[in-house]
Design a protein around this motif. Structure first.
Motif: not given
Length: 230
Positions: A153, A155, A160, A162-163, A207
């Motif tokens: 992703p 984002g 965040e 993790n993006q 993504v």
């Protein structure tokens, strides 16, 4: 510059101003030509531009320049076997210049571009330029590898991690790098991917397909080397 074959900018300093005219000159676009007391007109500059400097002059965020530049590094010193070398060269500079002008254009192209390309120097110099001046390229190359079946992703939240955007912001904060905006972020990834990376819309949002988080890194380096090997 109009009608000239070569324009030289010597000992250039850092430049962070508007470079649209430079892009027009190096991109084959028409530029405005003005002469005092004469009607202005437009023309295309068909020569070459050579910039010499002791360091990188432009920032890679000046989109489009890195695709037009051929970077040569001059890091070999002339051996001090002849203390009068400069004086000897100056005395013969006109003959030396005439000799250079007599070399066929095909031989010059083959020497400066094809041979250097075969040696991998062009790819090495472009990679060095990108990693030193482009925070997106540096972040990608340090943290990601190419995996055509994987997607992450994008984002938009800088917290965040993790993006992609959050991970990028965290990297820039740690390395004190100049950060791109969220609007510039994903287009720059696609540009650096040179057709290997893809922005895809999914049910969960956008993504980037083709990236995998891996501390071994090297994705930008691999893409550049592959583009020059074709």
């Amino acid at each position: 510059m109009y009608g000239k074959r070569l324009v030289c900018i010597n000992d250039a300093d850092d430049y962070r101003g508007n470079i649209e005219i430079l892009k027009n000159i190096t991109g084959g676009d028409e530029i405005n030509i003005e002469h005092k007391y004469e009607m202005p007109f437009t023309a295309t500059y068909t020569g070459m531009l050579m910039i010499t400097a002791n360091h990188l002059v432009f920032n890679a965020s000046d989109s489009g320049l890195d695709r037009r530049m051929i970077i040569f590094k001059f890091n070999r010193l002339v051996p001090k076997v002849d203390p009068d070398f400069s004086a000897s060269l100056s005395a013969q500079i006109s003959g030396f210049t005439n000799y250079l002008l007599s070399i066929p254009e095909e031989e010059i192209i083959q020497t400066l571009i094809d041979k250097v390309d075969e040696s991998g120097m062009i790819a090495e110099n472009e990679l060095e330029f990108l990693l030193q001046t482009n925070s997106v390229a540096d972040w990608l190359n340090n943290n990601y590898v190419y995996d055509r079946n994987n997607q992450i992703p994008i984002g938009s939240n800088k917290d965040e991690i993790n993006q992609l955007f959050g991970d990028y912001c965290s990297y820039c904060y740690k390395t004190l790098s100049k950060m791109r905006t969220n609007k510039e972020f994903s287009p720059e990834i696609i540009r650096l991917g040179r057709g290997k990376l893809e922005k895809v819309k999914t049910s969960g949002g956008f993504v980037i397909r083709g990236l995998k988080r891996d501390d071994s890194g090297g994705v930008v380096e691999a893409i550049i080397r592959e583009s020059y090997s074709k």
